[in-house]
Design an enzyme around this catalytic site. Structure first.
Site, PDB file in Angstrom:
ATOM      1  N   ASP A  42       0.379  -1.620   0.334  1.00 49.37           N
ATOM      2  CA  ASP A  42       0.189  -0.148  -0.521  1.00 49.37           C
ATOM      3  C   ASP A  42       0.783   1.571   0.071  1.00 49.37           C
ATOM      4  O   ASP A  42       1.858   1.254   0.925  1.00 49.37           O
ATOM      5  CB  ASP A  42      -0.728   0.088   1.283  1.00 49.37           C
ATOM      6  CG  ASP A  42      -2.034  -0.691   1.159  1.00 49.37           C
ATOM      7  OD1 ASP A  42      -2.591  -0.591   0.176  1.00 49.37           O
ATOM      8  OD2 ASP A  42      -3.160  -0.273   1.661  1.00 49.37           O
ATOM      9  N   LYS A  43       0.337   2.519  -0.367  1.00 46.75           N
ATOM     10  CA  LYS A  43       0.909   3.249  -0.775  1.00 46.75           C
ATOM     11  C   LYS A  43       1.831   3.769   0.694  1.00 46.75           C
ATOM     12  O   LYS A  43       2.770   4.160   1.516  1.00 46.75           O
ATOM     13  CB  LYS A  43       0.038   4.422  -1.201  1.00 46.75           C
ATOM     14  CG  LYS A  43       0.623   6.417  -0.994  1.00 46.75           C
ATOM     15  CD  LYS A  43      -0.229   6.744  -1.483  1.00 46.75           C
ATOM     16  CE  LYS A  43       0.357   8.051  -0.943  1.00 46.75           C
ATOM     17  NZ  LYS A  43      -1.142   9.596  -1.443  1.00 46.75           N
TER      18      LYS A  43
END
Length: 433
Positions: free
Chosen positions: A213-214
């Site tokens: 994920d970011k």
């Protein structure tokens, strides 16, 4: 980890409940496969493949690797488009008229091109709301679409932990998106890889085989060739890529256990994942161990180490929330209970407290099982210090020997037939952990 057996025998998942706590019986050793480290099962690390940090050796690189993308053929700009205003559109606003003349483009995109001078009427720049006369000649000079610019090299600094002609191990910082998608068409790991490695342009997703994920930090492996990319994907399918995470969570989970609960899209909110039973839920299993506890105000918090047996979108985040111990700072799955609602995380910490700190895999060329680890980033270390659990993180690093092995070696897990399809998620292939 409690189990100090360094063989690749594993723990058979028992899908009779979502949480299996305590000890579990061992399986017979798995049959030898092309993805196991020869006749030397266990956590082996080549001397030249050790990570940076702690007691590990410095970054090793192959001097013959071509790394700079000096030459790159950027996408060609589209040719100008011309149309004549018909009687039926005479007197209409410019943006409405050309939206009908050029339906392949959205009206909002055409409006942006008008505003940036990419649309002329009879050779002159025009305004969005200008009325267009009959027989006026409109010329639209399209700009490259964001998605057309997405797969272009960008000089983005990458924290390379290891690289050779076959693969690269990257320490992804929180805040970096792995590859372009709506809302993040540039500044991604993929853009940086294309700049560093000119041959990456010839690989699907520039060699990326899994994602984070970011706002999750930590280790990822990227392939340098189509052959190694295929091999690594197969290893992910066969569960021979071992991923270990550190999470800071609310509450006090059990000492250890297995969360066995299927994950799918939340039927009430398609932007979230959830525990979903039935045809739409995919098998998902997370092994965890609680390694330390602390306090934020009067609320208990814990450090949890997670090993992924499967890789589903947001797997760790969903499973720990399902256990009743959501990640600190998680904006999606960490909804605060009433007692926590007024608490602010120290230092303004504002992301899910999750770090992929350990990665192990079989090298596609040498057949050796290699492992790398990186310490938690500064923001997570500061948070742990404020919560009184920093010592636990330091202890984890101290358990890593000079050869990259630790006492709590990765396990090999039995893979049932229904798990054979690889969903590169928590290492997210859609979004992550």
């Amino acid at each position: 980890m409690p189990n100090t057996d360094t063989s690749l025998t594993g723990v058979p998942p028992e899908p009779t409940s979502a949480l299996k706590s305590g000890g579990q019986s061992e399986l017979e050793p798995k049959a030898q496969s092309a993805f196991q480290p020869g006749s030397q099962p266990g956590l082996q690390a080549e001397p030249q493949a050790k990570s940076r940090g702690g007691s590990q050796a410095d970054l090793q690189t192959d001097p013959e690797i071509e790394t700079e993308a000096d030459e790159y053929d950027a996408p060609a700009a589209p040719a100008p488009l011309t149309a004549v205003i018909p009687q039926s559109l005479a007197g209409e606003r410019l943006d409405k008229a050309i939206a009908q003349l050029f339906p392949e483009f959205s009206r909002s995109r055409l409006q942006s091109w008008i505003e940036t001078g990419r649309v002329t009427v009879d050779g002159e720049p025009a305004r969005v709301r200008a009325k267009v006369p009959r027989d006026a000649v409109v010329i639209v000079t399209p700009d490259l679409l964001p998605e057309q610019l997405a797969f272009t090299p960008e000089p983005i600094e990458l924290d390379i932990i290891y690289e050779d002609a076959t693969l690269v191990v990257v320490n992804k910082p929180a805040g970096m998106v792995v590859h372009p998608a709506a809302g993040n068409w540039s500044g991604t790991l993929l853009n940086g890889l294309l700049h560093r490695y000119r041959d990456a342009a010839g690989l699907p997703r520039a060699g990326i085989v899994h994602r984070l994920d970011k706002d999750t930090s930590g280790l990822m492996v990227v392939a340098r060739s189509l052959t190694s990319q295929t091999d690594l994907v197969r290893q992910l399918q066969a569960r021979t890529v071992k991923r270990r995470y550190i999470a800071l969570v609310w509450g006090t989970p059990p000492a250890s256990g297995l969360i066995d609960a299927p994950i799918g899209r939340d039927p009430r909110d398609r932007l979230r994942m959830a525990i979903v039973h039935g045809a739409t839920g995919k098998p998902a299993r997370t092994h965890f161990e609680t390694v330390a506890t602390g306090l934020l105000g009067e609320q208990p918090v814990s450090v949890v180490q997670c090993d992924l047996e499967t890789g589903r979108t947001h797997q760790i985040r969903v499973h720990l929330a399902h256990l009743g111990n959501p990640l600190l700072g998680d904006p999606v799955y960490g909804r605060a209970r009433s007692a926590r609602s007024g608490l602010v995380l120290p230092g303004g910490f504002a992301r899910q407290a999750l770090h992929a700190w350990r990665l192990g895999l079989v090298h596609p060329d040498s057949g050796e099982f290699l492992a790398w680890h990186v310490p938690v980033p500064d923001d997570l270390a500061m948070l742990a210090d404020e919560l009184g659990v920093a010592g636990a993180l330091a202890h984890l690093g101290a358990n890593i020997g000079a050869d990259g092995a630790d006492a709590g070696t990765y396990k090999a897990y039995r893979m049932d037939d229904e798990d054979a399809e690889y969903d590169d998620a928590d290492d997210d292939s859609s979004t992550e952990d």
